[in-house]
Structure formats: C-alpha cells, structure tokens
Design an enzyme around this catalytic site. Structure first.
Site, PDB file in Angstrom:
ATOM      1  CE1 TYR A 107      -3.026   3.068   0.697  1.00 36.13           C
ATOM      2  CE2 TYR A 107      -1.966   3.242   2.830  1.00 36.13           C
ATOM      3  CZ  TYR A 107      -2.785   3.761   1.862  1.00 36.13           C
ATOM      4  OH  TYR A 107      -3.365   4.988   2.037  1.00 36.13           O
ATOM      5  CG  ASP A 179      -2.034  -4.166   5.442  1.00 38.99           C
ATOM      6  OD1 ASP A 179      -3.182  -4.593   5.654  1.00 38.99           O
ATOM      7  OD2 ASP A 179      -1.798  -3.051   4.939  1.00 38.99           O
TER       8      ASP A 179
HETATM    9  N1  PLP Z   1      -3.359  -1.051   4.213  1.00 41.36           N
HETATM   10  C1  PLP Z   1      -3.976  -1.208   3.038  1.00 41.36           C
HETATM   11  C2  PLP Z   1      -3.812  -2.502   2.289  1.00 41.36           C
HETATM   12  C3  PLP Z   1      -4.763  -0.177   2.509  1.00 41.36           C
HETATM   13  O1  PLP Z   1      -5.381  -0.364   1.335  1.00 41.36           O
HETATM   14  C4  PLP Z   1      -4.890   1.031   3.240  1.00 41.36           C
HETATM   15  C5  PLP Z   1      -5.685   2.156   2.725  1.00 41.36           C
HETATM   16  O2  PLP Z   1      -6.086   2.185   1.575  1.00 41.36           O
HETATM   17  C6  PLP Z   1      -4.212   1.162   4.456  1.00 41.36           C
HETATM   18  C7  PLP Z   1      -3.464   0.100   4.913  1.00 41.36           C
HETATM   19  C8  PLP Z   1      -4.296   2.419   5.260  1.00 41.36           C
HETATM   20  O3  PLP Z   1      -5.458   2.442   6.014  1.00 41.36           O
HETATM   21  P1  PLP Z   1      -6.256   3.767   6.438  1.00 41.36           P
HETATM   22  O4  PLP Z   1      -6.675   4.454   5.179  1.00 41.36           O
HETATM   23  O5  PLP Z   1      -7.392   3.250   7.257  1.00 41.36           O
HETATM   24  O6  PLP Z   1      -5.297   4.594   7.231  1.00 41.36           O
END
Ligand code: PLP
Length: 388
Positions: A107, A179
């Site tokens: 991400y 993640d």
């Molecule tokens: N991890 C992944 C795979 C994501 O797609 C995202 C956001 O798009 C995040 C983390 C970050 O999360 P947040 O937008 O809730 O801060």
C-alpha cells in the site's frame, strides 16, 4: 471454537455487560474513579477501557474482543486509522539506527513509511520482491528489528509466503507485522502462520460500509502493551461512535466476505478472457503465478483485483469512466464496488519515481462490492468492450 459468524455476533458480550441488546455508545472523554487507588490502577492499565478514552473505551474493547477472536490472537487494540495502527506499532518497535524490511509491492502509505518517513528518523529500510522468500533472508542484517509483509499486496495482489517469511524472521528474533486488510481474517489468519502482529485498515472490509476510518492491531498482549504505550503519546484515538459503527460492521463480516470473494472471482474470470485486458491480477485465478501458495494460506481470495491495460493511463482512465456501478474512489472493502487508478492516487504520498517502481501505469484496482455478480460482470465487460 465457535464459527466465524457466531464470533462476530457474540465475542464482545462479556466485555462491558449491559442489558441493552445493541451495545451502548460510551460517548465520553473520561471516566470517574471510585477512589484514589482505583484511579491510580486505571491510569496504568494497558488497553484499559474506563479511565480516559485516549487510553481506552468500552467501545474500543468490544471491537478488540471480536477482532482478537477472529484473528486467533491473545489480544487486539483499535486506532483512528490503518495508518495510525502501522505508525504507532513501528514507533513502538524500532529506533534510530535500526533496520526494517518491507515489500516493493505494498500500500502506498506503507511504502512511504518505508521509503520516506523511517529514513528521515534514522531507520534504514530495504524493500524486497515479496514473491522471493530468499530476498527477505538476504535483506536481514544484525540491525533488523521488524519485517513488514502484506499479502495479497495492494494493488498487484502479489502473495508473500507468510509462514516462510515469519519463520525466517523469528529465527533471527525479529518480529513480523502483516497487513491483513485485503484478505480479512475470514480468508487468512497470519497469526496462525507465525506472524507476531496483524494489522488492518478497518476502514475497509472490517467496517465494510465506507463510513468509518479506523485501524486495528492484533497479537500477543505484551507486544500490544508496548504499542499501546506509544499510542498514548501519538493519540490516534478512535472516537466511540466510530468504534460502535465498526462493531456494527463486524457483525456481518463473514456474510459480506463470502459475497466479496464470489464477486472478485467472477470479475477476475470474466476480464481475464477479454481481449482489451493485458492481464488480470487476482490470486484466485489458476493462472496467477502464485495461485498454489495463495490457496495454501488463504481460504478465499477477496474482492480486489488488478486489471492491467496495455494502453497505459489513458486506456485505464477511460475504462474507469465507463463503469456504471464501481465509482471512482480511493477506498475499497465496502458494500459498494469502487475502482481507482493507483498511479494517480498515490501522488500525495510517493514521488513519481517511487510510483513508477511499484505500480504499472495502466493498472486499475477494482474492488468488488456485494452487488449481484451478474450486474457487476455485465458492467465491466461492457466497459472493456468499449476499450477495444
Ligand atoms: N493497508 C492497506 C492494504 C490499505 O489499502 C490502506 C488504505 O487504503 C491502508 C493500509 C491504510 O489504512 P487507512 O486508510 O485506514 O489509514
């Protein structure tokens, strides 16, 4: 152990018992103590729920109870966003002079933490090809203090051999953080594969209705206590109403994920045979180069797919503009289908060179919602026909 749908409906029952069938919202910044001793005790209780909402709130604790049971971990905690979960944990686990390993396909926010934020704080980082477990081994140094994995990765849907990488890191006493946003605990449980800390953008599938920004972390209580200590200082607290909404979203997670999985697979199959599409990235397709590994560590493949058009940005953008149901939006994981051009979206977090190194310009990320599969398939095929 009860089934997943039973867990999401009942796992929080004992956390803050009440006769209300729907849990009350504790819309309060602070809680009163009975006496000085109780106050002093509550002030240091890690992940407590009734001292001060930045320290913890019953609505947080209810979400944490459900997530910990779903992820099969000892404990969990909530944060104000997925990024707050990541940065709070990273700040708790690494210091200047340390080294962190991450993935090239990840991400954009995680990539920016690895490529920009951590180096600025004196932490060196190495990003590796996640499809090559040996690359993780080669990147380990005596200063490595953390390995970050994301499988499937956003937006290329590449798979990490989570068990192998976590085992490798553990052999060097290095914790692994995974993640699990794309997979959800319904499709994959990283802790069962040896990962120490699991984190989510709960903004996505866990909440599932595109109306809350939130994050969660799940893992052993002692590790989460260290993260919670830093969370008190970063103050990335989830509001009680948002925690309540997140719990409400979690109730139906297993039902929604089943449909997301079915829709993701139906769309991937339909598009992979279309002549306008150069390549579909979806781990549930038998043609995905890591399908076997994905099938070993996942029980479903999720609702997100990467659709690569040979014509680059213009063709990808025109395809996006023709979709009737999937709206152009940065998020995913809600009941409504959403689609985005990742190379455009990440300009705020990464340089042009960093984006070019991590994502093809002609890639569209399509996140299937819970609509009827036939409607979604007809819609994407019509948009792809017009791209020929
Ligand atoms: N991890 C992944 C795979 C994501 O797609 C995202 C956001 O798009 C995040 C983390 C970050 O999360 P947040 O937008 O809730 O801060």
């Amino acid at each position: 152990m009860p089934g997943k749908s039973t867990i999401t409906v009942h796992a929080d029952r004992g956390v803050h018992p009440s006769r209300a069938v729907a849990p009350p919202i504790f819309q309060t910044a602070a809680f009163a103590a009975e006496d000085g001793e109780a106050f002093a005790r509550a002030a240091v209780a890690p992940r407590g729920k009734d001292f001060y909402t930045r320290y913890g709130n019953p609505n947080h604790a209810q979400v944490a109870a459900v997530v910990a049971e779903l992820e099969n971990t000892e404990a969990a905690m909530v944060t104000a966003s997925g990024m707050a979960a990541l940065t709070t944990a990273v700040l708790a686990l690494v210091s200047a002079g340390d080294h962190v390993i991450g993935q090239r396909s990840t991400y954009g926010g995680t990539a920016s933490v690895l490529l920009n934020l951590l180096p600025r704080l004196g932490v060196t980082t190495t990003v590796v090809d996640q499809t090559d477990t040996d690359a993780f081994a080669a990147a380990l140094t005596p200063r490595t203090r953390l390995v970050l994995v994301e499988s499937p990765s956003n937006p290329l849907l590449q798979i990490t051999d989570v068990r192998a990488v976590a085992g490798l890191a553990r052999a060097h006493d290095v914790p692994t953080m995974a993640d699990n946003t794309f997979a959800t605990p319904l499709n994959q449980r990283p802790a069962d594969l040896g990962v120490d800390l699991v984190w989510h953008s709960a903004t996505k599938y866990l909440n599932g209705h595109s109306d809350v920004s939130a994050g969660v972390l799940a893992g052993p209580a002692d590790l989460l206590d260290r993260v919670w200590d830093v969370g008190l200082l970063t103050g990335a607290t989830l509001g009680p109403v948002d925690a309540w909404l997140l719990l409400r979203g979690l109730r139906t997670l297993p039902l929604r994920v089943e449909r997301h999985n079915a829709n993701g697979l139906a769309l991937a199959r339909a598009l992979s045979e279309h002549p306008a599409v150069a390549r579909v990235h979806y781990p549930g397709l038998a043609t995905h180069p890591q399908h076997k590994l994905a099938a070993e560590q996942m029980s479903g493949f999720g609702g997100v797919l990467g659709i690569e058009f040979g014509g680059g940005f213009e063709v990808a953008d025109a395809f996006l503009g023709r979709l009737r149901y999937a709206r152009r939006s940065a998020s995913l994981g809600g009941v409504e289908s959403l689609a985005v051009h990742p190379a455009s979206m990440w300009r705020g977090m990464l340089s042009e060179e960093q984006i070019a190194a991590s994502v093809p310009l002609g890639l569209v990320r399509l996140a299937a919602g819970t609509e009827d599969p036939a409607d979604l398939v007809a819609d994407v095929l019509a948009a792809a026909d017009a791209s020929l």
